[in-house]
Enzyme design. Structure first.
Site, mmCIF file in Angstrom:
data_model
loop_
_atom_site.group_PDB
_atom_site.id
_atom_site.type_symbol
_atom_site.label_atom_id
_atom_site.label_comp_id
_atom_site.label_asym_id
_atom_site.label_seq_id
_atom_site.Cartn_x
_atom_site.Cartn_y
_atom_site.Cartn_z
ATOM 1 N NE ARG A 35 -4.116 -1.776 0.300
ATOM 2 C CZ ARG A 35 -4.149 -3.062 -0.055
ATOM 3 N NH1 ARG A 35 -3.097 -3.629 -0.604
ATOM 4 N NH2 ARG A 35 -5.239 -3.768 0.134
ATOM 5 C CB SER A 87 -8.498 -1.215 4.163
ATOM 6 O OG SER A 87 -8.822 -2.500 3.722
ATOM 7 C CD GLU A 145 -5.104 2.100 2.106
ATOM 8 O OE1 GLU A 145 -4.279 2.236 1.203
ATOM 9 O OE2 GLU A 145 -6.316 2.283 1.940
HETATM 10 N N1 EPU Z 1 -11.042 -10.423 10.415
HETATM 11 C C1 EPU Z 1 -11.674 -10.385 11.635
HETATM 12 N N2 EPU Z 1 -12.981 -9.971 11.676
HETATM 13 C C2 EPU Z 1 -13.667 -9.632 10.549
HETATM 14 C C3 EPU Z 1 -13.021 -9.661 9.301
HETATM 15 C C4 EPU Z 1 -11.700 -10.054 9.260
HETATM 16 O O1 EPU Z 1 -11.108 -10.692 12.650
HETATM 17 O O2 EPU Z 1 -14.848 -9.268 10.679
HETATM 18 C C5 EPU Z 1 -9.651 -10.879 10.386
HETATM 19 C C6 EPU Z 1 -9.571 -12.361 10.174
HETATM 20 O O3 EPU Z 1 -8.476 -12.854 10.907
HETATM 21 C C7 EPU Z 1 -9.298 -12.476 8.697
HETATM 22 C C8 EPU Z 1 -8.393 -11.295 8.518
HETATM 23 O O4 EPU Z 1 -8.948 -10.273 9.343
HETATM 24 O O5 EPU Z 1 -8.674 -13.661 8.351
HETATM 25 C C9 EPU Z 1 -8.241 -10.819 7.103
HETATM 26 O O6 EPU Z 1 -9.468 -10.320 6.599
HETATM 27 P P1 EPU Z 1 -9.644 -10.071 5.028
HETATM 28 O O7 EPU Z 1 -9.361 -11.293 4.280
HETATM 29 O O8 EPU Z 1 -10.965 -9.434 4.806
HETATM 30 O O9 EPU Z 1 -8.475 -9.078 4.658
HETATM 31 P P2 EPU Z 1 -7.835 -7.805 5.369
HETATM 32 O O10 EPU Z 1 -6.433 -8.143 5.703
HETATM 33 O O11 EPU Z 1 -8.694 -7.301 6.468
HETATM 34 C C10 EPU Z 1 -6.812 -6.835 3.165
HETATM 35 C C11 EPU Z 1 -6.805 -5.546 2.404
HETATM 36 C C12 EPU Z 1 -8.085 -5.380 1.609
HETATM 37 C C13 EPU Z 1 -8.196 -6.544 0.653
HETATM 38 C C14 EPU Z 1 -8.189 -7.848 1.468
HETATM 39 C C15 EPU Z 1 -8.152 -9.067 0.567
HETATM 40 C C16 EPU Z 1 -5.397 -3.989 3.613
HETATM 41 C C17 EPU Z 1 -5.351 -2.767 4.474
HETATM 42 N N3 EPU Z 1 -6.622 -4.418 3.301
HETATM 43 O O12 EPU Z 1 -7.843 -6.746 4.153
HETATM 44 O O13 EPU Z 1 -7.949 -4.203 0.833
HETATM 45 O O14 EPU Z 1 -9.375 -6.469 -0.131
HETATM 46 O O15 EPU Z 1 -7.003 -7.914 2.286
HETATM 47 O O16 EPU Z 1 -6.914 -9.131 -0.064
HETATM 48 O O17 EPU Z 1 -4.361 -4.543 3.243
HETATM 49 C C18 EPU Z 1 -8.360 -1.837 0.751
HETATM 50 O O18 EPU Z 1 -7.147 -1.690 0.769
HETATM 51 O O19 EPU Z 1 -9.156 -0.870 0.669
HETATM 52 C C19 EPU Z 1 -8.906 -3.194 0.861
HETATM 53 C C20 EPU Z 1 -10.225 -3.441 0.980
#
Ligand code: EPU
Length: 335
Positions: free
Chosen positions: A159, A231, A328
């Site tokens: 990012r 995010s 972010e």
């Molecule tokens: N989780 C929770 N509670 C929830 C949702 C998620 O605890 O309600 C935890 C879980 O451990 C889950 C982990 O968060 O396994 C990861 O969640 P998710 O797969 O939704 O991904 P993220 O790491 O929260 C990142 C990016 C997203 C991108 C997704 C998928 C960043 C800041 N965000 O989110 O990007 O779509 O991975 O690759 O890196 C964005 O940048 O705007 C964005 C949406």
């Protein structure tokens, strides 16, 4: 001068003193040179999908409306797409998918413009823009001319890029080229892998894109209907020792740190969730119940209200877990 609302997917009100739409590269260069010469602060706005805007944007807002995307076949499974910064990102993704060209399937349904994509090196489900980016055309405000930067010159990180670190706003992105068709599909991100297993069938760019789209629609709010910037915080990198300490407090996954960082990357969503913020409302802003990394404007919220909730979350997560979350999106303007 004509003041006006700055477009943004968070849907907060922000009035720029002077707002100009630019449709070609000559016009853009002229406006920037004029603003810089007269010391008028000029802010370049793409799709406004990664911005938190305060009530007023002093100076000039230049909204990029440069359009067009051309696909060029270079070999059997080798394509270049050159697209203008003001084009919608999804138009490019759809153009590739319609032609059956792989490379962007994991990056489907990310809101925003083409020009914004390299700024934060958009990434999702195991793919980052930097892996397919060939070059970027920029207007260089220091040299007062257009030039081309290679992927390496963009200094991409998680990012992050030279454009995000460029506090002087030296470079204005006007065009970029992606090299597609050559990269292997990435389908091992847990959510996507599960979705692919449920639906079965061939693994091609369109079935992967469909799986990603289903996951996104389930978890993330649709910016066409509800104001948000995706995010709100980056996933933090912590040291091994800090991670050990955290494990006593919260059950959390960890992933390799992005290049150039030392430690382990952990999901900020997990910390925000464990701290009890899921679904919490403050003023006209809510922590999205299905993905607590996202804050939504319930209607009529100001940028300051959104930042106020973000600050409460950040302070609380820091107090409980000692992890400092970083915003972010970029924050612009004044109240
Ligand atoms: N989780 C929770 N509670 C929830 C949702 C998620 O605890 O309600 C935890 C879980 O451990 C889950 C982990 O968060 O396994 C990861 O969640 P998710 O797969 O939704 O991904 P993220 O790491 O929260 C990142 C990016 C997203 C991108 C997704 C998928 C960043 C800041 N965000 O989110 O990007 O779509 O991975 O690759 O890196 C964005 O940048 O705007 C964005 C949406």
């Amino acid at each position: 001068m004509s003041s006006g609302q700055v477009p943004n997917t968070l849907r907060v009100e922000c009035i720029a003193d002077d707002i100009r739409l630019v449709r070609d590269e000559d016009d853009l260069a002229e406006r920037i040179v004029h603003a810089d010469r007269h010391k008028i602060p000029a802010t370049i706005i793409g799709g406004g999908s990664n911005l938190v805007l305060r009530a007023r944007l002093p100076g000039m807002a230049i909204v990029l409306k440069l359009r067009g995307a051309e696909f060029e076949r270079l070999g059997d499974d080798d394509w270049r797409v050159a697209a203008a910064a003001g084009e919608n990102w999804q138009t490019v993704v759809d153009g590739a998918l319609e032609r059956g060209i792989g490379g962007l399937e994991n990056l489907t349904l990310i809101p925003g413009s083409v020009g914004a994509a390299p700024v934060q090196n958009i990434g999702a489900y195991g793919r980052e823009l930097s892996e397919v980016l060939e070059w970027v055309t920029v207007f260089d405000r220091q040299e007062l001319r257009y030039s081309t930067l290679t992927g390496a010159q963009c200094a991409f990180g998680y990012r992050d890029s030279v454009f995000k670190r460029d506090s002087l706003n030296r470079y204005v992105i006007t065009r970029l080229a992606l090299r597609l068709g050559r990269t292997a599909m990435v389908t091992d991100y847990p959510d996507v892998a599960r979705e692919m297993a449920v639906h079965g069938g061939a693994v091609d760019c369109n079935t992967v894109a469909d799986a990603v789209a289903r996951v996104r629609r389930r978890k993330l709010p649709d910016p066409a209907r509800i104001g948000n910037v995706g995010s709100f915080f980056k996933n933090p990198v912590v040291s091994e020792a800090q991670l050990d300490g955290l494990r006593g407090l919260v059950d959390i996954d960890d992933y390799p740190a992005p290049a150039q960082a030392v430690g382990r990357k952990i999901p900020a969503a997990r910390l925000i969730d464990a701290a009890g913020w899921k679904g919490v409302r403050k003023n006209r802003v809510q922590v999205w119940p299905r993905q607590p990394l996202v804050l939504v404007n319930l209607g009529g919220a100001t940028g300051a209200e959104v930042l106020d909730l973000a600050t409460s979350i950040r302070d609380d997560v820091y107090r409980r877990y000692g992890v400092a979350l970083e915003l972010e999106p970029a924050v612009l303007g004044a109240d």
